[in-house]
Design a protein around this motif. Structure first.
Motif, PDB file in Angstrom:
ATOM      1  N   TRP A 660     -36.475  -2.394  11.348  1.00  0.00           N
ATOM      2  CA  TRP A 660     -35.704  -3.138  12.344  1.00  0.00           C
ATOM      3  C   TRP A 660     -35.020  -2.187  13.334  1.00  0.00           C
ATOM      4  N   ASP A 661     -34.487  -1.102  12.831  1.00  0.00           N
ATOM      5  CA  ASP A 661     -33.722  -0.178  13.674  1.00  0.00           C
ATOM      6  C   ASP A 661     -34.591   0.832  14.399  1.00  0.00           C
ATOM      7  N   ASN A 662     -35.781   1.104  13.866  1.00  0.00           N
ATOM      8  CA  ASN A 662     -36.565   2.229  14.378  1.00  0.00           C
ATOM      9  C   ASN A 662     -37.963   1.848  14.842  1.00  0.00           C
ATOM     10  N   VAL A 663     -38.235   0.545  14.990  1.00  0.00           N
ATOM     11  CA  VAL A 663     -39.539   0.126  15.464  1.00  0.00           C
ATOM     12  C   VAL A 663     -39.802   0.733  16.835  1.00  0.00           C
ATOM     13  N   THR A 664     -41.022   1.195  17.058  1.00  0.00           N
ATOM     14  CA  THR A 664     -41.357   1.886  18.307  1.00  0.00           C
ATOM     15  C   THR A 664     -42.470   1.140  19.044  1.00  0.00           C
ATOM     16  N   PRO A 665     -42.411   1.109  20.359  1.00  0.00           N
ATOM     17  CA  PRO A 665     -43.446   0.428  21.135  1.00  0.00           C
ATOM     18  C   PRO A 665     -44.769   1.178  21.079  1.00  0.00           C
ATOM     19  N   ASP A 666     -45.840   0.449  21.282  1.00  0.00           N
ATOM     20  CA  ASP A 666     -47.185   1.015  21.292  1.00  0.00           C
ATOM     21  C   ASP A 666     -47.954   0.307  22.391  1.00  0.00           C
ATOM     22  N   GLY A 667     -48.178   1.017  23.503  1.00  0.00           N
ATOM     23  CA  GLY A 667     -48.824   0.410  24.656  1.00  0.00           C
ATOM     24  C   GLY A 667     -50.234  -0.053  24.367  1.00  0.00           C
ATOM     25  N   GLU A 668     -50.995   0.738  23.638  1.00  0.00           N
ATOM     26  CA  GLU A 668     -52.371   0.359  23.321  1.00  0.00           C
ATOM     27  C   GLU A 668     -52.392  -0.891  22.445  1.00  0.00           C
ATOM     28  N   VAL A 726     -39.750  -4.578  22.284  1.00  0.00           N
ATOM     29  CA  VAL A 726     -39.201  -3.887  21.114  1.00  0.00           C
ATOM     30  C   VAL A 726     -37.676  -3.961  21.120  1.00  0.00           C
ATOM     31  N   ASN A 727     -37.086  -3.830  22.287  1.00  0.00           N
ATOM     32  CA  ASN A 727     -35.621  -3.928  22.377  1.00  0.00           C
ATOM     33  C   ASN A 727     -35.121  -5.313  21.967  1.00  0.00           C
ATOM     34  N   ILE A 728     -35.902  -6.341  22.282  1.00  0.00           N
ATOM     35  CA  ILE A 728     -35.523  -7.693  21.847  1.00  0.00           C
ATOM     36  C   ILE A 728     -35.442  -7.743  20.329  1.00  0.00           C
ATOM     37  N   LEU A 729     -36.417  -7.112  19.665  1.00  0.00           N
ATOM     38  CA  LEU A 729     -36.410  -7.082  18.194  1.00  0.00           C
ATOM     39  C   LEU A 729     -35.204  -6.329  17.664  1.00  0.00           C
ATOM     40  N   LYS A 730     -34.956  -5.170  18.240  1.00  0.00           N
ATOM     41  CA  LYS A 730     -33.857  -4.340  17.753  1.00  0.00           C
ATOM     42  C   LYS A 730     -32.509  -5.019  17.980  1.00  0.00           C
ATOM     43  N   ASN A 734     -27.871  -8.139  16.851  1.00  0.00           N
ATOM     44  CA  ASN A 734     -26.592  -8.206  17.557  1.00  0.00           C
ATOM     45  C   ASN A 734     -26.102  -9.642  17.745  1.00  0.00           C
ATOM     46  N   TYR A 735     -26.972 -10.617  17.402  1.00  0.00           N
ATOM     47  CA  TYR A 735     -26.598 -12.021  17.599  1.00  0.00           C
ATOM     48  C   TYR A 735     -26.005 -12.616  16.323  1.00  0.00           C
ATOM     49  N   LYS A 736     -25.295 -13.719  16.503  1.00  0.00           N
ATOM     50  CA  LYS A 736     -24.780 -14.469  15.355  1.00  0.00           C
ATOM     51  C   LYS A 736     -25.917 -14.760  14.398  1.00  0.00           C
ATOM     52  N   GLU A 761     -19.408  -4.896  15.594  1.00  0.00           N
ATOM     53  CA  GLU A 761     -18.200  -5.642  15.221  1.00  0.00           C
ATOM     54  C   GLU A 761     -18.196  -7.039  15.808  1.00  0.00           C
ATOM     55  N   GLN A 762     -18.684  -7.184  17.031  1.00  0.00           N
ATOM     56  CA  GLN A 762     -18.695  -8.482  17.692  1.00  0.00           C
ATOM     57  C   GLN A 762     -20.126  -8.950  17.893  1.00  0.00           C
ATOM     58  N   LEU A 763     -20.496 -10.054  17.280  1.00  0.00           N
ATOM     59  CA  LEU A 763     -21.848 -10.586  17.422  1.00  0.00           C
ATOM     60  C   LEU A 763     -21.943 -11.497  18.639  1.00  0.00           C
ATOM     61  N   GLN A 764     -23.073 -11.457  19.304  1.00  0.00           N
ATOM     62  CA  GLN A 764     -23.265 -12.197  20.553  1.00  0.00           C
ATOM     63  C   GLN A 764     -23.574 -13.669  20.268  1.00  0.00           C
ATOM     64  N   GLU A 765     -23.169 -14.516  21.236  1.00  0.00           N
ATOM     65  CA  GLU A 765     -23.532 -15.933  21.201  1.00  0.00           C
ATOM     66  C   GLU A 765     -24.983 -16.094  21.660  1.00  0.00           C
ATOM     67  N   TYR A 766     -25.599 -17.198  21.284  1.00  0.00           N
ATOM     68  CA  TYR A 766     -26.988 -17.446  21.668  1.00  0.00           C
ATOM     69  C   TYR A 766     -27.071 -17.889  23.129  1.00  0.00           C
ATOM     70  N   PRO A 767     -28.138 -17.521  23.806  1.00  0.00           N
ATOM     71  CA  PRO A 767     -28.332 -18.045  25.168  1.00  0.00           C
ATOM     72  C   PRO A 767     -28.574 -19.554  25.118  1.00  0.00           C
ATOM     73  N   GLU A 768     -28.366 -20.211  26.231  1.00  0.00           N
ATOM     74  CA  GLU A 768     -28.546 -21.663  26.298  1.00  0.00           C
ATOM     75  C   GLU A 768     -30.008 -22.033  26.123  1.00  0.00           C
ATOM     76  N   ALA A 769     -30.245 -23.068  25.379  1.00  0.00           N
ATOM     77  CA  ALA A 769     -31.616 -23.506  25.117  1.00  0.00           C
ATOM     78  C   ALA A 769     -32.141 -24.360  26.261  1.00  0.00           C
ATOM     79  N   LYS A 770     -33.425 -24.212  26.546  1.00  0.00           N
ATOM     80  CA  LYS A 770     -34.085 -25.054  27.553  1.00  0.00           C
ATOM     81  C   LYS A 770     -34.281 -26.448  26.962  1.00  0.00           C
TER      82      LYS A 770
END
Length: 987
Positions: A660-668, A726-730, A734-736, A761-770
């Motif tokens: 979870w913390d160290n997953v790396t992108p792979d373009g291919e 990958v950043n979305i995964l990492k 950070n979310y609730k 320390e502070q977890l983020q709220e979820y974005p608004e759902a479509k």
């Protein structure tokens, strides 16, 4: 890990289950001698047990030869029942293929006591019908055959004046049975029910009576249903591939030369005499087994089985000697055509059950594909060298086979897929796999078996398969220990001798199937159902009282306990009382509706490694631990989970958090992933099930602005940056979030989580759902053209917003009207009028509050019957027939099903999750149960008038436009012909 199998093998294969542990640190276990022991119970019945058998089987043999498999499971007050007969399509007469399967259908039609109101008169008509069928079979002149059939139809109508349709189904429904069904295959016909434990004695009486006598009533209408089943097979490309594969493997044996459904010519010329002869020969106690797994008492159960089934007359059974096959010395090539996506099948013939081949092929298969770390898993699927590939073995009485299947990527030929699969087999033959894999795959099988043996239906299936295949249960208990004795050297030697150019390859190509058999609509006169009448047998059956079974409801707030991590995250947990398996779930209350990229990122992660492990190495590390890791997302939820043995939870969690913390992108890998998405979309366009139930269904609900169409174009996908995904995964951590743990020793799990699961320390709220808006339904017909024999229709009407107070009435309505073998819809459309193989309807409650309920109905039928089937369905949906007896049976069944239901294990948590989405905070089954208790037929009619009658339906149709009667469809609404690309928004 749950191995992914090709569909046809998954449907037919039986997995035998064995308890055990799975950990890389454990040394191979010493073999414990397994022996069969004989015992005598208090009543004098002799039974066998197997030492060290985790299933606790008692195997009895009654004096008449009947085998009885009993095992106790007290998770719920239910019993899974199977009545298995060693009688399948292998034993069909060559001139009457499909006979065993058709007989399976007819065993549901009753006896001289069940399903008749005047047997003396009815049997005379049935004799006339039987004689006419013999004349029909012998007649060669087509016009004379039609005339005889018209006479059959005429007399069948007369005979139906003295029959009552579906009395057997009404009786098992009144018991509160679920899963009522049967299947026929090569060597078996198996009849199924899951019943409340307090109804066992009534079930035994009913079943022993129906297996003691065959009565072929309502014969020609059921034959038409079998024709519809035949047509469904013609529309099923994977079944055609399967049949071609078997034909190549077995050019002499019935495995390849006699399909279970039979040929069209034989179905058109049935013999009631031959069916009776088959029943009398094979449906005898020495050729049958009764399997009961559930909440039972051994001593009283076997006494009752003996009292009922023990009365059946003993007869000797001799199965025919079947042809032997000569060795395959060079590849046999077959081609199959149809509308679905191209694929390839490569199959090697093996020895059958109880041979050395069974052990070696099973082990080879797991080395090649185990869903995680097999050679095909890592070298083909993980590296995305094909769209997908896999393998699975099958073992039958006389022979077995090892099947490999693959689907090509875009621009890839089937031969390229074949060579890639064969290359993995070559790696196996060269021993190019790690030594630790042998122990790991056996432990993997034990882990899966531990999970599955908790399920009474899975265990009962293992028992009946052992019976059908003449297997000693001692050998099944000891099977994995036998696999442990196989060395890598021995396995490699076997592979080199077994996997040569001795296979059958089937190329499934896209194109017109020129072997389709057209079936005429015979114009059957609807028979009388006599809903308002009942046999004396049924009257006596329903009058007999069973011991009371009280429902049990859950206090979720007490059943689900909570703790908090040091970082404040709440952990809900339920104790696992049965074994040392665990599951740990991280739950995020956001999904694709909140972030369109989330599902894309989650699925991309399947192909990624970390700064320490390649993607392949990571899979191996999880597999060594016996830990299954999953990430999944839906419209409004995302889950990250691990599961396995609780002793390996800390190591599994450490590995998960590292990923979870160290997953790396792979373009291919991402470029290949986008290609895979595009190919998957192209394949979806060829899948009629996806077109109807996903594409058309969503379009009927939402129109253009549906969640299904809210997707990225290929160009947009290609423009995405892998690092952003990958950043979305990492950043997901950070979310609730919430955590659910099922297992033992919650404190150990909390300790591991506090150590490994580091959060800001502070977890983020979820974005608004479509928000997606459901359209009003009515006066529209959406049609998609598809090359198929049948036509399939879906009627959809938008109802009121979800209302928990309607759940009692809708539950009872569905049981009475639209669901099940004894429902109004099934009886009218299939049993009486023979207009469809499958027909049902339901009032579907929304899965969340503030969302609308829906009324829907489905018909699958020949295109030339569609107008009549539509009229029949719409007539029912606007004028519900009233049948007091049938209503009372449905009511009783609904109450008994709730009374026998127990919400246990991890399902306690997940069922509460579903209820909370609907705005319900307690176990609403109590309100449903009490509501149904108070209902009368007039209340159901009121519900029908207020919620179903007069609704305007949007109608979705898929079929061959050359066969569809569009003038009939125009009467239902404005027709709009839709392209599949538009439905799914594929560009």
């Amino acid at each position: 890990m749950n191995k992914l199998k090709p569909l046809f093998l998954f449907l037919f294969a039986t997995t035998f289950l064995f308890l055990g542990s799975c950990t890389q640190d454990k040394k191979p276990q010493e073999s414990t001698k397994v022996v069969t022991e004989k015992h005598t119970d208090k009543a004098g019945f002799t039974y066998e047990t197997v030492s060290n058998d985790p299933t606790g089987l008692r195997l009895y043999t009654l004096e008449n030869g009947l085998k009885v498999y009993l095992s106790k499971n007290t998770d719920e007050p239910k019993i899974q029942t199977f009545v298995a007969v060693r009688a399948g399509s292998n034993y069909d007469p060559k001139e009457a293929t499909g006979l065993a399967h058709y007989l399976e259908h007819m065993v549901f039609k009753g006896t001289s006591e069940i399903g008749t109101i005047d047997w003396g008169k009815e049997k005379e008509f049935l004799k006339q019908i039987s004689d006419l069928y013999e004349a029909h079979k012998a007649e060669n002149d087509p016009e004379k055959k039609k005339e005889i059939y018209r006479k059959i139809d005429e007399i069948s109508l007369e005979a139906s004046n003295y029959s009552v349709a579906n009395e057997y189904d009404k009786m098992v429904q009144s018991l509160g049975a679920t899963g009522t069904n049967a299947h026929t295959w090569f060597e078996e016909t198996v009849y199924k029910n899951k019943i409340p434990a307090n109804e066992l004695n009534k079930w035994l009486k009913l079943e022993s009576d129906r297996f003691g006598e065959l009565t072929l009533r309502l014969f020609h209408t059921e034959l038409e249903a079998v024709f519809e089943e035949f047509n469904r097979g013609q529309d099923n490309d994977f079944r055609k591939v399967y049949a071609a594969m078997l034909d190549g493997l077995f050019p002499q044996h019935p495995y390849g030369q006699q399909t279970t459904i039979g040929t069209a010519e034989h179905l058109k010329n049935p013999s009631m005499v031959a069916i009776h002869e088959y029943f009398d020969k094979y449906y005898v106690p020495s050729n049958m087994a009764v399997v009961l797994v559930g909440d039972l008492d051994f001593d009283t159960t076997i006494a009752e089985v003996n009292k009922t089934f023990g009365k059946l007359e003993s007869k000797e059974v001799v199965h025919p000697e079947l042809p032997k096959e000569t060795p395959i010395t060079s590849p046999i090539v077959k081609e199959v055509y149809g509308p679905t996506a191209e694929n390839i099948s490569i199959t090697f013939r093996s020895g059958g059950v109880n041979t050395a081949d069974e052990k070696f092929v099973t082990l080879c298969d797991m080395i090649l594909t185990n869903g995680t770390a097999g050679l095909i898993d890592l070298n083909l699927n993980q590296k995305q060298l094909v769209q997908n590939a896999g393998s699975s073995p099958m073992f039958l009485n006389d022979y077995g086979f090892h099947n490999f299947s693959g689907t090509p990527k875009a621009g890839q030929s089937l031969d390229e897929v074949k060579e890639l699969i064969l290359a993995q087999i070559e790696k196996l033959k060269k021993g190019e796999f790690d030594q630790w894999m042998l122990e790991a795959v056996i432990n993997d099988m034990k882990l899966s078996q531990t999970r599955q043996y908790e399920n009474s239906s899975a265990l009962a299936s293992a028992y009946y398969n052992a019976f059908i295949h003449h297997e000693d249960w001692q050998d099944k208990v000891n099977f994995l220990e036998e696999l442990r004795k196989i060395s890598k050297k021995e396995l490699v030697e076997f592979a080199n001798n077994f996997y040569k150019d001795n296979y059958v390859v089937v190329y499934k190509r896209q194109g017109e199937d020129k072997n389709i058999v057209k079936v005429e609509n015979p114009g059957i006169t609807p028979v009388n159902l006599n809903r308002d009448k009942k046999s004396e047998y049924l009257a006596n059956f329903t009058a007999k009282e069973s011991p009371a079974l009280a429902p049990q409801f859950i206090d979720y707030k007490k059943a689900i306990k909570t703790k908090n991590l040091t970082n404040g995250v709440e952990v809900s947990y339920v104790n696992n009382p049965n074994n040392d398996l665990f599951e740990l779930n991280f739950i995020f209350d956001m999904g694709d509706k909140h972030n369109k990229d989330l599902g894309l990122a989650v699925n991309y992660s399947e192909y990624l490694g970390t700064d320490k492990y390649t993607a392949e190495e990571l899979k191996k590390e999880f597999y060594k631990l016996g830990i299954e890791y999953k990430v999944g997302t839906g419209e409004d939820k995302t889950y990250v989970s691990i599961s396995g043995l609780k002793e390996n939870l800390p190591k599994g969690l450490t590995l998960l958090e590292h990923f979870w913390d160290n997953v790396t992108p792979d373009g291919e890998a991402y470029a290949k992933y986008v290609e895979s998405i595009q190919k998957s979309r192209q394949d979806t366009k060829t899948n009629k099930g996806a077109i109807l139930w996903s594409g058309l269904m969503n379009y009927g609900q939402y129109g253009e602005n549906s969640p299904l169409r809210n997707i990225y174009s290929t160009e947009a996908l290609q423009a995405k940056k892998p690092a952003d995904l990958v950043n979305i995964l990492k950043k997901l951590k950070n979310y609730k979030q919430r955590i659910f743990y099922y297992g033992k020793d919650v404190e150990a799990a909390i300790t591991a989580l506090n150590k490994e699961h580091k959060l800001p320390e502070q977890l983020q709220e979820y974005p608004e759902a479509k928000n997606y808006i459901e359209l009003e339904t009515g006066n529209k017909v959406y049609f998609v053209n598809y090359d198929m024999v049948q036509a399939e229709m879906l009627f959809l009407a938008k109802g009121d917003l979800f209302d928990a107070d309607k759940m009692a009435a809708s539950t009872l309505f569905n049981a009475y009207f639209g669901r099940g073998l004894s429902s109004i819809v099934f009886q009218e459309i299939r049993e009486s009028k023979s207009l469809a193989y499958s027909a049902f309807s339901a009032y579907a409650n929304a899965s969340e509050k503030e969302k609308p309920n829906y009324i829907y109905a489905y018909i699958g039928t020949q295109a030339n019957k569609m107008p009549q089937a539509v009229d029949a369905m719409l007539g029912l949906m606007n004028d519900m027939p009233e049948a007091e007896e049938q209503f009372n049976a449905a009511k009783e069944a609904a109450l008994k099903k709730i009374a026998a239901q127990r919400i246990t294990k991890s399902n306690i948590f997940w069922s509460y999750e579903r209820l909370k989405k609907q705005g319900i905070e307690n176990d609403n089954r109590k309100a449903i149960y009490e509501g149904i208790q108070e209902m009368e037929l007039k209340d159901l009619h009121k519900f029908f008038n207020e919620n179903i009658k007069g609704e305007e339906y949007t109608i979705m149709v898929i079929g061959n436009e050359k066969e569809i009667n569009f003038k009939a469809l125009e009467k239902l609404g404005t027709i709009e012909k839709l392209k599949v690309d538009y439905l799914f928004n594929f560009k």
